[in-house]
Design an enzyme around this catalytic site. Structure first.
Site, PDB file in Angstrom:
ATOM      1  N   HIS A 194       0.787  -1.119   0.048  1.00 25.35           N
ATOM      2  CA  HIS A 194      -0.048   0.019   0.124  1.00 25.35           C
ATOM      3  C   HIS A 194       0.829   1.303  -0.074  1.00 25.35           C
ATOM      4  O   HIS A 194       1.742   1.479   0.831  1.00 25.35           O
ATOM      5  CB  HIS A 194      -0.955  -0.160   1.191  1.00 25.35           C
ATOM      6  N   ARG A 195       0.623   1.975  -0.953  1.00 20.42           N
ATOM      7  CA  ARG A 195       1.682   3.113  -1.401  1.00 20.42           C
ATOM      8  C   ARG A 195       3.042   2.896  -1.236  1.00 20.42           C
ATOM      9  O   ARG A 195       4.082   3.511  -0.823  1.00 20.42           O
ATOM     10  CB  ARG A 195       1.302   4.377  -0.335  1.00 20.42           C
ATOM     11  N   GLU A 201       0.384  -0.618  -4.744  1.00 15.89           N
ATOM     12  CA  GLU A 201      -0.634   0.329  -5.072  1.00 15.89           C
ATOM     13  C   GLU A 201      -0.221   1.872  -4.779  1.00 15.89           C
ATOM     14  O   GLU A 201       1.020   2.173  -4.117  1.00 15.89           O
ATOM     15  CB  GLU A 201      -1.644   0.222  -3.872  1.00 15.89           C
ATOM     16  N   ASP A 237      -1.195   6.465  -5.740  1.00 15.08           N
ATOM     17  CA  ASP A 237      -2.154   7.296  -5.876  1.00 15.08           C
ATOM     18  C   ASP A 237      -1.847   8.461  -6.936  1.00 15.08           C
ATOM     19  O   ASP A 237      -0.643   8.718  -6.783  1.00 15.08           O
ATOM     20  CB  ASP A 237      -2.766   7.981  -4.505  1.00 15.08           C
ATOM     21  N   HIS A 241      -0.895  10.931  -2.357  1.00 13.62           N
ATOM     22  CA  HIS A 241      -2.237  10.496  -2.075  1.00 13.62           C
ATOM     23  C   HIS A 241      -3.169  11.663  -1.796  1.00 13.62           C
ATOM     24  O   HIS A 241      -4.289  11.814  -2.195  1.00 13.62           O
ATOM     25  CB  HIS A 241      -2.156   9.829  -0.544  1.00 13.62           C
ATOM     26  N   GLU A 245      -4.638   4.063  -8.089  1.00 11.92           N
ATOM     27  CA  GLU A 245      -5.882   4.653  -7.602  1.00 11.92           C
ATOM     28  C   GLU A 245      -6.096   6.190  -7.998  1.00 11.92           C
ATOM     29  O   GLU A 245      -5.230   6.837  -7.843  1.00 11.92           O
ATOM     30  CB  GLU A 245      -5.710   4.947  -6.197  1.00 11.92           C
ATOM     31  N   LYS A 267      -7.378   9.574  -7.787  1.00 11.51           N
ATOM     32  CA  LYS A 267      -7.817  10.349  -6.871  1.00 11.51           C
ATOM     33  C   LYS A 267      -8.599  11.731  -7.360  1.00 11.51           C
ATOM     34  O   LYS A 267      -8.183  12.715  -7.082  1.00 11.51           O
ATOM     35  CB  LYS A 267      -6.501  10.941  -5.753  1.00 11.51           C
ATOM     36  N   ASP A 302       0.605  -1.920   4.678  1.00  7.98           N
ATOM     37  CA  ASP A 302       1.620  -0.930   4.721  1.00  7.98           C
ATOM     38  C   ASP A 302       2.877  -1.819   4.973  1.00  7.98           C
ATOM     39  O   ASP A 302       3.854  -1.171   4.835  1.00  7.98           O
ATOM     40  CB  ASP A 302       1.122  -0.070   5.949  1.00  7.98           C
TER      41      ASP A 302
END
Length: 245
Positions: A7-8, A34, A36, A49, A110, A112, A230
């Site tokens: 995640h990120r 992943e 953003d 993000h 993703e 945003k 994470d």
């Protein structure tokens, strides 16, 4: 077999949405990352993000009001000050160029655009994915489901996934209705029966953000498609311990 997405990147131990974070996730053995995407004042796609740069960098202001040149000068080390000299806000294309050199690394992008409307963000994102020959490795997700429909119209071959926070009635049917092949629920909103029903209908389920080992183990045992964490290094360890030889 349950897949693990950083995640990120590896946001628990590295500055989120930076190259060092993505490299750390890949090195840890994550199946995917992943990230953003927001758009700068001059129309560049950057990986960050928040709608503003305030939380994760030493700058201030909305991404939409800053040029890429201005954003590229910022320190994006966030709370991980040991990375102060090596963490910047990357362009989406920079991450994709790196990702295509990794061994079949999956990339969840993703969009945003739930709060700020970024005209053309879908077209620009898909163009970069195609240019980097990553169509089969990319999943596009968003809380803006209108945007997902638009992505599907532009590029039927790229998988889309529905992000949502709370209980959704027959989410697999909703996903099918908008052409999505994936569900990305907040982990509190996913139950075993939803995982099974969705996967029976050919819809992948990938909850976020799963950081507790007990929940990781539970999802692995339930054969959940994947989850976002994470701490990909920890997740890989838990997965290894719960995978029959």
């Amino acid at each position: 077999m349950t897949l693990i997405f950083g995640h990120r990147g590896s946001a628990g131990n590295y500055p989120e949405n930076t190259m060092c974070s993505f490299i750390a996730a890949s090195t840890a053995g994550a199946d995917g990352i992943e990230l953003d995407v927001q758009m700068t004042k001059d129309g560049e796609l950057v990986v960050i993000h928040d709608e503003t740069v305030d939380r994760t960098t030493n700058g201030t202001g909305y991404v939409k009001d800053l040029t890429y040149e201005e954003i590229s000068q910022l320190d994006a080390s966030f709370k991980f000050t040991q990375f102060k000299d090596s963490a910047s806000v990357p362009m989406l294309n920079e991450v994709l160029e790196w990702a295509k050199q990794q061994d079949q690394l999956l990339i969840n992008i993703e969009l945003k655009n739930g709060i700020i409307d970024y005209p053309g963000i879908e077209e620009k994102t898909i163009e970069l994915v195609r240019n980097n020959h990553l169509v089969k490795q990319v999943i596009i997700s968003s809380f803006n489901h209108y945007s997902l429909v638009k992505c599907k119209e532009i590029s039927p071959e790229i998988e889309t996934a529905v992000l949502y926070m709370e209980g959704l009635f027959k989410p697999w049917a909703y996903a099918a209705n908008i052409g999505a092949k994936g569900l990305h629920p907040y982990y509190h909103a996913v139950k075993k029966e939803i995982i099974l029903q969705s996967q029976n209908y050919g819809v992948a389920v990938r909850p976020f953000t799963v950081n507790e080992p007990a929940l990781m183990e539970k999802l692995i045992k339930e054969n959940c498609t994947a989850f976002f964490t994470d701490f990909p290094e920890l997740a890989v360890k838990v997965k290894t311990e719960n995978t029959p030889l």
